[in-house]
Design a protein around this motif. Sequence first.
Motif, PDB file in Angstrom:
ATOM      1  N   GLN A  12     -27.818 -24.184 -50.597  1.00  0.00           N
ATOM      2  CA  GLN A  12     -26.481 -24.098 -51.180  1.00  0.00           C
ATOM      3  C   GLN A  12     -25.910 -25.443 -51.592  1.00  0.00           C
ATOM      4  O   GLN A  12     -24.817 -25.494 -52.157  1.00  0.00           O
ATOM      5  N   ASN A  13     -26.599 -26.536 -51.277  1.00  0.00           N
ATOM      6  CA  ASN A  13     -26.084 -27.874 -51.587  1.00  0.00           C
ATOM      7  C   ASN A  13     -24.660 -28.034 -51.062  1.00  0.00           C
ATOM      8  O   ASN A  13     -23.781 -28.573 -51.733  1.00  0.00           O
ATOM      9  N   ASP A  48     -19.227 -26.696 -52.246  1.00  0.00           N
ATOM     10  CA  ASP A  48     -20.135 -27.729 -52.736  1.00  0.00           C
ATOM     11  C   ASP A  48     -19.396 -28.834 -53.489  1.00  0.00           C
ATOM     12  O   ASP A  48     -19.977 -29.547 -54.304  1.00  0.00           O
ATOM     13  N   ASP A  49     -18.097 -29.000 -53.210  1.00  0.00           N
ATOM     14  CA  ASP A  49     -17.318 -30.051 -53.867  1.00  0.00           C
ATOM     15  C   ASP A  49     -17.842 -31.425 -53.469  1.00  0.00           C
ATOM     16  O   ASP A  49     -18.194 -31.662 -52.307  1.00  0.00           O
ATOM     17  N   TYR A  50     -17.861 -32.328 -54.422  1.00  0.00           N
ATOM     18  CA  TYR A  50     -18.317 -33.688 -54.137  1.00  0.00           C
ATOM     19  C   TYR A  50     -17.291 -34.439 -53.300  1.00  0.00           C
ATOM     20  O   TYR A  50     -16.077 -34.306 -53.497  1.00  0.00           O
ATOM     21  N   HIS A  51     -17.781 -35.200 -52.333  1.00  0.00           N
ATOM     22  CA  HIS A  51     -16.935 -36.114 -51.564  1.00  0.00           C
ATOM     23  C   HIS A  51     -17.702 -37.423 -51.424  1.00  0.00           C
ATOM     24  O   HIS A  51     -18.911 -37.414 -51.176  1.00  0.00           O
ATOM     25  N   PRO A  52     -17.043 -38.569 -51.584  1.00  0.00           N
ATOM     26  CA  PRO A  52     -17.785 -39.844 -51.554  1.00  0.00           C
ATOM     27  C   PRO A  52     -18.498 -40.123 -50.241  1.00  0.00           C
ATOM     28  O   PRO A  52     -19.451 -40.919 -50.218  1.00  0.00           O
ATOM     29  N   LEU A  55     -15.846 -16.438 -45.460  1.00  0.00           N
ATOM     30  CA  LEU A  55     -17.300 -16.559 -45.519  1.00  0.00           C
ATOM     31  C   LEU A  55     -17.747 -16.949 -46.921  1.00  0.00           C
ATOM     32  O   LEU A  55     -18.626 -17.808 -47.099  1.00  0.00           O
ATOM     33  N   GLY A  56     -17.147 -16.344 -47.927  1.00  0.00           N
ATOM     34  CA  GLY A  56     -17.464 -16.710 -49.301  1.00  0.00           C
ATOM     35  C   GLY A  56     -17.102 -18.147 -49.613  1.00  0.00           C
ATOM     36  O   GLY A  56     -17.840 -18.849 -50.320  1.00  0.00           O
TER      37      GLY A  56
END
Length: 528
Positions: A440-441, A347-351, A340-341
């Motif tokens: 949470q983006n 929120d890691d960036y992915h293209p 859950l955490g």
Amino acid sequence: MRNWGVSRHNLVPPMPGSALWGWLGPIIVTVFGGIFRFTDLARPHAVVFDETYYAKDAYALLLYGAERAMLGDSDNPIADKRLIAGNLDIFRQCADYDQCASYVSHPPLGKWMIGAGEWLFGMNPFGWRFAAAVVGTLSILMLARVARRMTRSTLLGCFAGLLLALDGLHFVLSRTALLDIFLMFWVLAAFACLVVDRDRARERLVDWYETSPLSPQGPRLGARPWRIAAGVCLGAACAVKWSGVFFLLAFAVLSFAWDLGARRAIGLREPYRGALAHDLPPAAASFAALPAVAYVLSWTGWFVTDAGYGRNWDQATSSGPIFFVVDSARSWLKYHVQVLGYHSGLDDYHPYMSEPWTWPVLFRPVSFHYPTGLPPSACGADACSEAVIGVGTPALWYGSALALLGCLVWYFSGRDWRAGAVLLTYAVGWLPWFYYAITQNRTMYLFYMVPVVPFMALAATLMAGLLLGKAAAPPPRRAAGAAAVGAFALVVLINFWWLHPVLSAETVTQSEWWARMLMGSWVTSAPK
């Protein structure tokens, strides 16, 4: 006094035509969609997008009963290369199982389903995609049958199945070993079971109404196997991805609302008390206890082996069976808190990530596969492309957006239960992601929408039914409606055919590939 305006025909309209065509028509549409999904299923012969996780996790479940850490870094490039080369030695070997256990962020049922294909056909692209193709094809049949039941029209049922068969996103995920197609399958199966249960409950109410003394609250309806099946399917949905819980809550409310509506429609003086007393308790079992049992059972491999992440097997087996159960439950719940955490902070960036409000217009689909360096001889041109892009068929998605608006007007003007059910399901499959995007983006992708794609097709089908009109409508009115509906189906078919090469990894010239990128946002940058 009895409400003599109530009739069996009003509460449970008869099914149309022959039972034979009620099955044969949807099966023909299903075969049509299945041919597309199974043809060249092993193409591309590569590990596509997140197959790098789920295909291998499924294989680990077959071997060890739980997911296992793989060779290579977090993207598993070493394991990918070994796997495509036919070398199945892709997992770490270590004496301490804690060092080999793999931390995973999704429950195991979808991976067990992928593993069934690997068990049948081997650890290869066809094997790990087989189960996805099966459930994707079966979902066409389920949608055609449930649309037929909701509209009381075999033609409209086949129309709904055809639209789903021609959706690009559903097609791509039916040919890829990702979890979302399995979530879609169990959600649709649960919905179909509830629609059948609605009819069966109303039939029992009419039988009681016609033969028994009238009471203010009405009768108990006894065992309801279709609602029980729905509860199991919803538990299975949650056991594929936790986002299944949104559908679980919505369908529980929907089923109870249908029960309440049936008691009101039959003219009972105390329908609310009747629903609370007679319908709510068994509904609680179907939508709480049964899904919980189904979810826990999906973790059987983790419970009965020492290979799972956070299992603490040595500690659990140190003191008798009661301690084993208690300590295993404690470790399992602790694992869930960790997961859950993880989801809350993802929120890691992915293209190819995208925001949920852009999904209905297909602004940013996901490139599942695009190898570089293809030789010119592959397509007979200076530059070649081989792509799998996870995108819906635009004609269907934009048409269904208008249909959903039509359902919204229809529901608030006429309180039609079918429009309400479609709108609710679409909303709970889409709107919760707004919360995660805003607060949470969170990293999200367009293919999260695939569980609601059948309901988009269903919305278009309901509007098609309104365009066609009733059988008693004037022939010119029916002809105009049929022309409009047929034209829409033809446009969707042509649109799907046009996109098919970039949905199925056909080798085409780069100019042909570019022509199918309908928006600049569909690609990260120009290929080299």
